[in-house]
Design a protein around this motif. Structure first.
Motif, PDB file in Angstrom:
ATOM      1  N   GLY A 143       0.807  -1.229   0.000  1.00 35.66           N
ATOM      2  CA  GLY A 143       0.000   0.000   0.000  1.00 35.66           C
ATOM      3  C   GLY A 143       0.835   1.272   0.000  1.00 35.66           C
ATOM      4  N   VAL A 144       2.052   1.210  -0.529  1.00 31.24           N
ATOM      5  CA  VAL A 144       2.937   2.376  -0.459  1.00 31.24           C
ATOM      6  C   VAL A 144       3.242   2.895  -1.864  1.00 31.24           C
ATOM      7  CG1 VAL A 144       5.270   3.117   0.168  1.00 31.24           C
ATOM      8  CG2 VAL A 144       3.968   1.692   1.738  1.00 31.24           C
ATOM      9  N   SER A 145       3.180   4.213  -2.052  1.00 33.46           N
ATOM     10  CA  SER A 145       3.566   4.814  -3.327  1.00 33.46           C
ATOM     11  C   SER A 145       4.694   5.811  -3.075  1.00 33.46           C
ATOM     12  CB  SER A 145       2.355   5.501  -3.978  1.00 33.46           C
ATOM     13  OG  SER A 145       1.716   6.340  -3.048  1.00 33.46           O
ATOM     14  N   CYS A 146       5.350   6.228  -4.162  1.00 32.63           N
ATOM     15  CA  CYS A 146       6.535   7.079  -4.033  1.00 32.63           C
ATOM     16  C   CYS A 146       6.227   8.404  -3.322  1.00 32.63           C
ATOM     17  CB  CYS A 146       7.122   7.405  -5.406  1.00 32.63           C
ATOM     18  SG  CYS A 146       7.317   5.986  -6.493  1.00 32.63           S
ATOM     19  N   ASP A 147       5.047   8.986  -3.644  1.00 32.98           N
ATOM     20  CA  ASP A 147       4.741  10.306  -3.096  1.00 32.98           C
ATOM     21  C   ASP A 147       4.631  10.299  -1.587  1.00 32.98           C
ATOM     22  OD1 ASP A 147       2.339   8.712  -3.748  1.00 32.98           O
ATOM     23  OD2 ASP A 147       1.293  10.371  -2.770  1.00 32.98           O
ATOM     24  N   MET A 148       4.404   9.128  -0.990  1.00 31.45           N
ATOM     25  CA  MET A 148       4.299   9.086   0.463  1.00 31.45           C
ATOM     26  C   MET A 148       5.598   9.547   1.111  1.00 31.45           C
ATOM     27  SD  MET A 148       1.951   5.704   0.940  1.00 31.45           S
ATOM     28  CE  MET A 148       2.387   5.336   2.623  1.00 31.45           C
ATOM     29  N   CYS A 149       6.731   9.279   0.478  1.00 33.28           N
ATOM     30  CA  CYS A 149       8.012   9.730   1.024  1.00 33.28           C
ATOM     31  C   CYS A 149       8.630  10.864   0.207  1.00 33.28           C
ATOM     32  CB  CYS A 149       9.004   8.581   1.094  1.00 33.28           C
ATOM     33  SG  CYS A 149       8.460   7.261   2.164  1.00 33.28           S
ATOM     34  N   HIS A 150       8.155  11.057  -1.004  1.00 30.99           N
ATOM     35  CA  HIS A 150       8.730  12.079  -1.887  1.00 30.99           C
ATOM     36  C   HIS A 150       7.621  12.982  -2.442  1.00 30.99           C
ATOM     37  CE1 HIS A 150      12.606   9.921  -2.076  1.00 30.99           C
ATOM     38  NE2 HIS A 150      11.953   8.819  -2.383  1.00 30.99           N
ATOM     39  N   PRO A 151       6.974  13.788  -1.592  1.00 35.68           N
ATOM     40  CA  PRO A 151       5.930  14.672  -2.139  1.00 35.68           C
ATOM     41  C   PRO A 151       6.537  15.577  -3.218  1.00 35.68           C
ATOM     42  CG  PRO A 151       6.571  15.330   0.101  1.00 35.68           C
ATOM     43  CD  PRO A 151       7.211  14.002  -0.158  1.00 35.68           C
ATOM     44  N   ASP A 152       5.836  15.741  -4.321  1.00 34.77           N
ATOM     45  CA  ASP A 152       6.354  16.510  -5.456  1.00 34.77           C
ATOM     46  C   ASP A 152       7.745  16.012  -5.873  1.00 34.77           C
ATOM     47  OD1 ASP A 152       4.082  18.143  -5.598  1.00 34.77           O
ATOM     48  OD2 ASP A 152       4.906  19.601  -4.174  1.00 34.77           O
TER      49      ASP A 152
ATOM     50  N   VAL B 197      -7.093  13.660   0.505  1.00 34.81           N
ATOM     51  CA  VAL B 197      -6.470  14.317   1.656  1.00 34.81           C
ATOM     52  C   VAL B 197      -5.174  13.602   2.045  1.00 34.81           C
ATOM     53  CG1 VAL B 197      -6.784  14.944   4.080  1.00 34.81           C
ATOM     54  CG2 VAL B 197      -8.684  15.173   2.488  1.00 34.81           C
ATOM     55  N   ALA B 198      -5.156  12.273   1.841  1.00 36.79           N
ATOM     56  CA  ALA B 198      -3.968  11.497   2.226  1.00 36.79           C
ATOM     57  C   ALA B 198      -2.772  11.815   1.342  1.00 36.79           C
ATOM     58  CB  ALA B 198      -4.270   9.995   2.170  1.00 36.79           C
ATOM     59  N   GLY B 199      -3.006  12.354   0.152  1.00 31.61           N
ATOM     60  CA  GLY B 199      -1.891  12.731  -0.730  1.00 31.61           C
ATOM     61  C   GLY B 199      -1.339  14.076  -0.295  1.00 31.61           C
ATOM     62  N   LEU B 200      -0.150  14.063   0.282  1.00 27.68           N
ATOM     63  CA  LEU B 200       0.393  15.309   0.826  1.00 27.68           C
ATOM     64  C   LEU B 200       0.469  16.384  -0.253  1.00 27.68           C
ATOM     65  CD1 LEU B 200       1.593  16.109   3.619  1.00 27.68           C
ATOM     66  CD2 LEU B 200       3.840  15.893   2.566  1.00 27.68           C
ATOM     67  N   ASP B 201       0.845  15.983  -1.476  1.00 28.76           N
ATOM     68  CA  ASP B 201       1.028  16.966  -2.541  1.00 28.76           C
ATOM     69  C   ASP B 201      -0.183  17.034  -3.477  1.00 28.76           C
ATOM     70  OD1 ASP B 201       1.255  14.622  -3.978  1.00 28.76           O
ATOM     71  OD2 ASP B 201       3.364  14.871  -4.520  1.00 28.76           O
ATOM     72  N   ASN B 202      -1.336  16.556  -3.010  1.00 27.54           N
ATOM     73  CA  ASN B 202      -2.531  16.583  -3.853  1.00 27.54           C
ATOM     74  C   ASN B 202      -3.281  17.912  -3.692  1.00 27.54           C
ATOM     75  OD1 ASN B 202      -5.145  16.240  -4.958  1.00 27.54           O
ATOM     76  ND2 ASN B 202      -4.901  14.018  -4.814  1.00 27.54           N
ATOM     77  N   HIS B 203      -3.362  18.655  -4.780  1.00 24.49           N
ATOM     78  CA  HIS B 203      -3.946  19.998  -4.715  1.00 24.49           C
ATOM     79  C   HIS B 203      -5.459  20.028  -4.860  1.00 24.49           C
ATOM     80  CE1 HIS B 203      -0.437  22.818  -4.761  1.00 24.49           C
ATOM     81  NE2 HIS B 203       0.127  21.638  -4.833  1.00 24.49           N
ATOM     82  N   ASN B 204      -6.086  18.881  -4.970  1.00 20.59           N
ATOM     83  CA  ASN B 204      -7.542  18.897  -5.058  1.00 20.59           C
ATOM     84  C   ASN B 204      -8.182  19.147  -3.698  1.00 20.59           C
ATOM     85  OD1 ASN B 204      -7.717  18.549  -7.796  1.00 20.59           O
ATOM     86  ND2 ASN B 204      -7.670  16.306  -7.662  1.00 20.59           N
ATOM     87  N   GLN B 205      -7.372  19.235  -2.650  1.00 17.50           N
ATOM     88  CA  GLN B 205      -7.928  19.498  -1.327  1.00 17.50           C
ATOM     89  C   GLN B 205      -7.726  20.960  -0.936  1.00 17.50           C
ATOM     90  OE1 GLN B 205      -5.625  17.690   1.937  1.00 17.50           O
ATOM     91  NE2 GLN B 205      -4.078  17.166   0.413  1.00 17.50           N
ATOM     92  N   ARG B 206      -8.243  21.321   0.256  1.00 13.16           N
ATOM     93  CA  ARG B 206      -8.082  22.690   0.761  1.00 13.16           C
ATOM     94  C   ARG B 206      -7.036  22.711   1.870  1.00 13.16           C
ATOM     95  NH1 ARG B 206     -10.193  23.149  -2.975  1.00 13.16           N
ATOM     96  NH2 ARG B 206     -12.266  23.766  -3.621  1.00 13.16           N
ATOM     97  N   SER B 207      -6.797  23.892   2.411  1.00 18.09           N
ATOM     98  CA  SER B 207      -5.835  24.015   3.510  1.00 18.09           C
ATOM     99  C   SER B 207      -6.477  23.629   4.833  1.00 18.09           C
ATOM    100  CB  SER B 207      -5.351  25.459   3.607  1.00 18.09           C
ATOM    101  OG  SER B 207      -4.675  25.813   2.434  1.00 18.09           O
ATOM    102  N   PHE B 208      -5.636  23.187   5.759  1.00 22.09           N
ATOM    103  CA  PHE B 208      -6.119  22.881   7.106  1.00 22.09           C
ATOM    104  C   PHE B 208      -6.515  24.153   7.847  1.00 22.09           C
ATOM    105  CE2 PHE B 208      -2.984  19.073   7.287  1.00 22.09           C
ATOM    106  CZ  PHE B 208      -3.930  18.244   6.708  1.00 22.09           C
ATOM    107  N   THR B 209      -7.507  24.009   8.700  1.00 26.49           N
ATOM    108  CA  THR B 209      -7.862  25.120   9.593  1.00 26.49           C
ATOM    109  C   THR B 209      -8.241  24.569  10.968  1.00 26.49           C
ATOM    110  OG1 THR B 209     -10.228  25.038   9.084  1.00 26.49           O
ATOM    111  CG2 THR B 209      -8.887  26.480   7.708  1.00 26.49           C
ATOM    112  N   VAL B 210      -8.203  25.451  11.952  1.00 26.54           N
ATOM    113  CA  VAL B 210      -8.766  25.142  13.267  1.00 26.54           C
ATOM    114  C   VAL B 210     -10.244  25.518  13.255  1.00 26.54           C
ATOM    115  CG1 VAL B 210      -8.699  25.857  15.699  1.00 26.54           C
ATOM    116  CG2 VAL B 210      -6.569  25.335  14.473  1.00 26.54           C
ATOM    117  N   GLY B 211     -10.550  26.600  12.556  1.00 23.30           N
ATOM    118  CA  GLY B 211     -11.937  26.996  12.368  1.00 23.30           C
ATOM    119  C   GLY B 211     -12.454  27.902  13.476  1.00 23.30           C
ATOM    120  N   ALA B 212     -13.466  28.700  13.100  1.00 17.46           N
ATOM    121  CA  ALA B 212     -13.993  29.728  14.003  1.00 17.46           C
ATOM    122  C   ALA B 212     -14.555  29.105  15.289  1.00 17.46           C
ATOM    123  CB  ALA B 212     -15.072  30.536  13.289  1.00 17.46           C
ATOM    124  N   GLU B 213     -15.213  27.964  15.130  1.00 16.82           N
ATOM    125  CA  GLU B 213     -15.871  27.362  16.283  1.00 16.82           C
ATOM    126  C   GLU B 213     -14.851  26.976  17.362  1.00 16.82           C
ATOM    127  OE1 GLU B 213     -18.565  23.431  16.856  1.00 16.82           O
ATOM    128  OE2 GLU B 213     -18.575  24.369  14.869  1.00 16.82           O
TER     129      GLU B 213
END
Lengths: 219, 371
Positions: A143-152, B197-213
């Motif tokens: 279940g591991v892909s490259c981006d997990m350790c190498h974002p961008d 969301v699990a993709g650190l470099d995935n731009h289809n998501q938004r930024s994290f917030t704590v939020g007003a509440e």
């Protein structure tokens, strides 16, 4: 919306086929399931489709789209990774009337040609991005892909190859290191150097490193 | 472990450490009772008792008692059959914290227990964390949340936002991974949302917030405290703006910091970044947590100047760059942060280093920084 050249003939094929009634998905993606109202005579009786003009075009396009779920893959990769640096801008090479290229056969590049270089190059990079981010396409068993350790593709440092890797006991190329990471953290079978996925991965990793100075041997 | 002969230096450091620890755990009365004994022990180990007295006085004069927290974070568990490496890693961390002597006041879990927020992943994590001897405090991460929007996590661990007091320190735990709804317009399934969301470099998501509440809740929670109240805030994402592209970022960080700035001794501890990361903004100290699963590269931009980088990890060793660690809250409310890297020397980032803007007690540098 851009489409790959390869998919355009397919569209014609399906369109031609569907217009001549029930050949179904056979001409499309090899699917034999009825995929639309057009294919199903019982529904057609109740609500005869308007098979003229725009309506026909729409329904043909819709059917083609259903048969080609992956058709927007480039847009999808671009949307998830909009910051992949684009390939070099060669627009200054488009020939101008009255220039030295005038009348030449080989040295004259049309705008379409220059655009093709870009689209084709970027397509390989995008294909690489998609594989880099997909455990399934890499063939991971954990279940591991490259981006997990190498974002961008961070910390892949393609500009530092070839270099000597003590653990491998020899001077290696980028693809050897890709294979190392494939076999070890990703737990996938190594790829042949000619594997289209390897070529695409290399393309993406180089693209992400655009502007880095070559510095082979750097650790 | 086999008994190898220890050098004089090692024994000196160990004895000194023991003495300090012993002293920190005393209340004032016992402290007075045994301080002469401690001094005698120092004589036996070949040090002048005098060398310890300034430290003893400083400790004894503090408003509260020393507090020790161990942490485990970012284990990203899949079910064991799919990936047992991540499971073995969290088990190693559990062993580490269980071996601590004395035991910490509590063990803090920094979020991202699961990889894809699935019930079986969270349940596995919960089961493993039951082996921890000390009390466990939980924080939620985005990998725990976005499959079912926190339903399973909350069923197992309770509310993600809470506060508590221990030994004179006020602790706050936030849910800092709230993203604006990007999934409804795109028509994503829960699993597609989770994977985005699990993709650190995935731009289809938004930024994290704590939020007003939560910000309102935080203001209220802190309203009763005076500005000299020692305060430790936990958030999964760093409560400052480091690198937006990887969500090393909290969009309303400035607003949250504004709420915290009136406190003189305030420390924010965050997960998510899987690396040694230090910052100091206004009055606030910031520390990251190590991951048990894998290290992240340093962000290409925005790295805080005070951060002493950890070594670039070695891909030939799967546990390199991973680890766990401890957080010491001194009686005066300041925090030293220990990064216990499994494969390297531990790195301690003391409060004195951050408070002095890097002038004092600088941790040793690496020769393998990121580039």
């Amino acid at each position: 919306m851009k489409r790959t050249n390869a998919s355009i003939p397919a569209l014609h094929l399906v369109a031609a086929c569907a217009a001549f009634t029930a050949c179904g998905g056979a001409a499309g993606n090899g699917s034999s399931q009825p995929t639309s109202k057009l294919d199903d005579p019982s529904e057609a009786k109740e609500d005869p489709p308007d098979l003229t003009g725009q309506a026909l075009a729409n329904s043909l396009l819709a059917q083609w789209q259903r048969d080609h779920e992956d058709r927007d893959w480039q847009e999808e990769v671009r949307s998830a990774h909009p910051n992949i640096p684009g390939s070099a801008d060669n627009s200054a090479m488009v020939y101008v009337k009255g220039g030295q290229d005038e009348g030449q056969t080989y040295g004259r590049f049309s705008a379409q040609e220059v655009l093709t270089w870009k689209l084709e190059t970027d397509a390989l990079v995008l294909a690489g991005a998609r594989i880099f981010h997909s455990g399934d396409e890499l063939g991971t068993s954990v279940g591991v892909s490259c981006d997990m350790c190498h974002p961008d593709a961070a910390n892949t440092h393609p500009a530092t190859y070839p270099k000597f890797q003590v653990q491998l006991g020899r001077t290696i190329l980028l693809r050897d290191m890709i294979n190392w990471c494939l076999i070890n953290p990703v737990r996938a079978p190594a790829m042949e150097p000619d594997d289209p996925r390897m070529r695409a991965l290399e393309a993406y990793i180089f693209a992400q490193s655009k502007g880095e100075a070559l510095d082979y041997g750097k650790h | 472990m086999s008994k190898t002969p220890k050098s004089i230096e090692t024994r000196y450091m160990e004895e000194r450490e023991q003495l300090f620890r012993g002293l920190h755990n005393l209340d004032r009365r016992s402290f007075l009772r045994v301080s002469s004994a401690a001094a005698a022990a120092a004589v036996v180990s070949g040090m002048t008792p005098h060398s310890f007295s300034p430290i003893r006085i400083a400790r004894a004069a503090g408003p509260g008692k020393d507090l020790r927290i161990a942490y485990i974070s970012d284990s990203h568990l899949y079910r064991t059959e799919l990936n047992d490496r991540f499971v073995r890693s969290i088990l190693r961390a559990v062993d580490d914290v269980n071996k601590l002597d004395p035991q910490p006041d509590f063990v803090f879990y920094g979020g991202d227990l699961a990889q894809l927020g699935q019930a079986e992943e969270l349940e596995l994590g919960a089961q493993i964390l039951k082996e921890v001897k000390a009390p466990v405090r939980m924080m939620v991460g985005e990998h725990d949340w976005y499959l079912d929007m926190g339903e399973k996590w909350q069923e197992l661990f309770g509310a993600p936002t809470y506060s508590f007091d221990l030994k004179g320190v006020h602790f706050v735990v936030l849910n800092s991974v709230i993203e604006e709804d990007f999934w409804t317009p795109r028509g994503l399934s829960p699993m597609e949302r989770m994977r985005t969301v699990a993709g650190l470099d995935n731009h289809n998501q938004r930024s994290f917030t704590v939020g007003a509440e939560q910000r309102k809740w935080l203001e209220k929670d802190l309203s009763a405290f005076k500005s000299d109240q020692p305060l430790v805030v936990f958030s999964h994402s760093p409560l400052y703006k480091l690198y937006k592209n990887w969500n090393f970022w909290t969009d309303d960080a400035d607003e949250v910091q504004a709420i915290l700035q009136r406190f003189k001794k305030v420390t924010v501890i965050h997960g998510h970044t899987h690396q040694v990361l230090s910052n100091h903004i206004g009055n606030i100290d910031f520390h990251g947590l190590l991951s048990t699963a894998w290290p992240w590269p340093y962000a290409p931009q925005g790295l805080p100047e005070l951060t002493i980088q950890m070594d670039r990890p070695d891909p030939f060793n799967p546990s390199d760059g991973c680890g766990d660690g401890e957080i010491y809250v001194h009686p005066d409310g300041l925090v030293d942060k220990v990064y216990r890297l499994w494969n390297r020397n531990p790195i301690t980032v003391p409060a004195s280093y951050l408070k002095s803007q890097g002038k004092k007690d600088r941790p040793p540098a690496t020769t393998r920084g990121s580039y």
